[in-house]
Scaffold this active site. Structure first.
Site, PDB file in Angstrom:
ATOM      1  N   ARG A  60       0.832  -1.201   0.000  1.00  0.00           N
ATOM      2  CA  ARG A  60       0.000   0.000   0.000  1.00  0.00           C
ATOM      3  C   ARG A  60       0.866   1.250   0.000  1.00  0.00           C
ATOM      4  O   ARG A  60       1.755   1.408   0.836  1.00  0.00           O
ATOM      5  CB  ARG A  60      -0.909   0.001   1.229  1.00  0.00           C
ATOM      6  CG  ARG A  60      -1.936   1.125   1.207  1.00  0.00           C
ATOM      7  CD  ARG A  60      -2.878   1.049   2.386  1.00  0.00           C
ATOM      8  NE  ARG A  60      -3.919   2.065   2.285  1.00  0.00           N
ATOM      9  CZ  ARG A  60      -4.848   2.269   3.200  1.00  0.00           C
ATOM     10  NH1 ARG A  60      -4.874   1.529   4.284  1.00  0.00           N
ATOM     11  NH2 ARG A  60      -5.754   3.213   3.030  1.00  0.00           N
ATOM     12  N   SER A  74     -10.154   8.616  16.522  1.00  0.00           N
ATOM     13  CA  SER A  74     -10.936   7.463  16.955  1.00  0.00           C
ATOM     14  C   SER A  74     -10.160   6.605  17.950  1.00  0.00           C
ATOM     15  O   SER A  74     -10.715   6.111  18.935  1.00  0.00           O
ATOM     16  CB  SER A  74     -11.334   6.624  15.731  1.00  0.00           C
ATOM     17  OG  SER A  74     -11.983   5.432  16.130  1.00  0.00           O
ATOM     18  N   GLY A  79      -9.841   3.544  21.576  1.00  0.00           N
ATOM     19  CA  GLY A  79      -8.868   2.471  21.583  1.00  0.00           C
ATOM     20  C   GLY A  79      -8.705   1.866  20.204  1.00  0.00           C
ATOM     21  O   GLY A  79      -9.191   2.392  19.197  1.00  0.00           O
ATOM     22  N   GLY A  98      -0.405  -3.129   8.781  1.00  0.00           N
ATOM     23  CA  GLY A  98      -0.964  -2.208   9.762  1.00  0.00           C
ATOM     24  C   GLY A  98      -0.284  -0.850   9.773  1.00  0.00           C
ATOM     25  O   GLY A  98      -0.324  -0.140  10.775  1.00  0.00           O
ATOM     26  N   GLU A  99       0.335  -0.459   8.655  1.00  0.00           N
ATOM     27  CA  GLU A  99       1.057   0.813   8.633  1.00  0.00           C
ATOM     28  C   GLU A  99       0.135   1.997   8.901  1.00  0.00           C
ATOM     29  O   GLU A  99       0.516   2.958   9.579  1.00  0.00           O
ATOM     30  CB  GLU A  99       1.766   1.005   7.288  1.00  0.00           C
ATOM     31  CG  GLU A  99       2.605   2.271   7.248  1.00  0.00           C
ATOM     32  CD  GLU A  99       3.588   2.299   6.088  1.00  0.00           C
ATOM     33  OE1 GLU A  99       4.018   3.401   5.737  1.00  0.00           O
ATOM     34  OE2 GLU A  99       3.926   1.227   5.564  1.00  0.00           O
TER      35      GLU A  99
END
Length: 307
Positions: A60, A74, A79, A98-99
């Protein structure tokens, strides 16, 4: 650490960790049970965000700044729902997937983040894991997916059918994504931005040259042409161009049982990205045949052979 098998020898279940329910909140505060011991793998633990380095094989490339700000807000309020995935790297960690979450946590001022610590030993596995996780979570745009597939073929020699099996797609889907990269840069940028769909792009590939592709692309954007209308116009232009019809697929000869020829076939498979069959008679004469699965696949092979 024990030596891990190549990722392409595993199924999707070994690559993708199950996601928690959307309502489940994962604490951002480490506890004695979730402290990282510095050696264990295949566990979830809280790790320092500052010790997570980027994945150099991250498929990505498009991160919207506004979306990152919204995600950071958020996370501050609610959390984190989904942990990131990392591998141990030097004195810290290297991100597998998870970048976006890591960037948002940095913006939110979060010091520690829950992460699955995977045992990943090769750069090849890094690319494959990042690609599979992003595709399964539909976070990549079509051009990013195409580049990732192409890298698996060109850098690591994987045939499209092997990639297709591991990411849960049809072989033709993998091939068609790779073919998108033959389009002009302007069209690929438009596809990344969502101005046109993958269906539009596939129709444009069939046009005889770049000029015709760019002209049709401009019409799609200007007039809001549907995919079906684009296909109809592209087929009409294709027929008028006088482009010869591809040869019909012939039935492949049976694979030779000679071990030497089998070995040669396997060596050629990643070169052409398809199954290769070699047969030979007692007089030493024989044939080499390449399988193709549709007109586009045939065109790809012809391009390789003509080079």
């Amino acid at each position: 650490m024990t030596k891990s098998k190549k990722v392409l020898g595993k199924g999707l279940g070994a690559l993708i960790r199950p996601e928690p329910e959307a309502e489940e909140e994962i604490s951002l505060e480490p506890t004695p049970e979730t402290q990282d011991d510095g050696v264990s793998v295949e566990i979830m633990a809280h790790v320092a965000v500052e010790k997570i380095s980027a994945n150099p094989y991250q498929p990505r490339q498009d991160f919207d700044p506004q979306e990152l700000r919204e995600l950071a807000q958020s996370i501050r309020e609610n959390g984190l729902v989904q942990p990131v995935t990392v591998r141990r790297w030097k004195d810290g960690f290297q991100l597998i997937s998870g970048e976006r979450r890591v960037r948002a946590c940095r913006e939110a001022g979060i010091s520690h983040i829950p992460a699955y610590i995977r045992q990943v030993e090769t750069d090849e596995e890094m690319l494959e894991l990042a690609l599979v996780e992003n595709i399964q979570r539909t976070t990549l745009n079509p051009v990013e997916i195409a580049h990732s597939y192409q890298q698996l073929v060109e850098t690591y020699g994987h045939a499209p059918e092997d990639i297709a099996k591991r990411v849960g797609k049809d072989r033709s889907t993998v091939v068609n994504f790779i073919r998108l990269l033959k389009l002009p840069k302007k069209i690929l940028t438009s596809l990344q931005k969502g101005e046109i769909s993958t269906g539009h792009a596939r129709a444009l590939i069939t046009l005889p040259d770049e000029r015709a592709q760019l002209h049709m692309w401009q019409r799609i954007v200007r007039d809001g042409l549907s995919v079906r209308k684009t296909e109809e116009l592209a087929n009409s232009i294709y027929r008028r161009s006088g482009t010869p019809e591809p040869a019909k697929k012939k039935k492949s000869p049976p694979r030779s049982s000679t071990p030497h020829l089998e070995e040669l076939s396997e060596k050629l498979k990643p070169v052409y990205g398809t199954r290769v069959h070699i047969t030979a008679g007692k007089d030493g004469r024989g044939t080499i045949s390449l399988e193709f699965y549709n007109d586009e696949d045939l065109e790809r092979l012809l391009e390789l052979l003509l080079k």
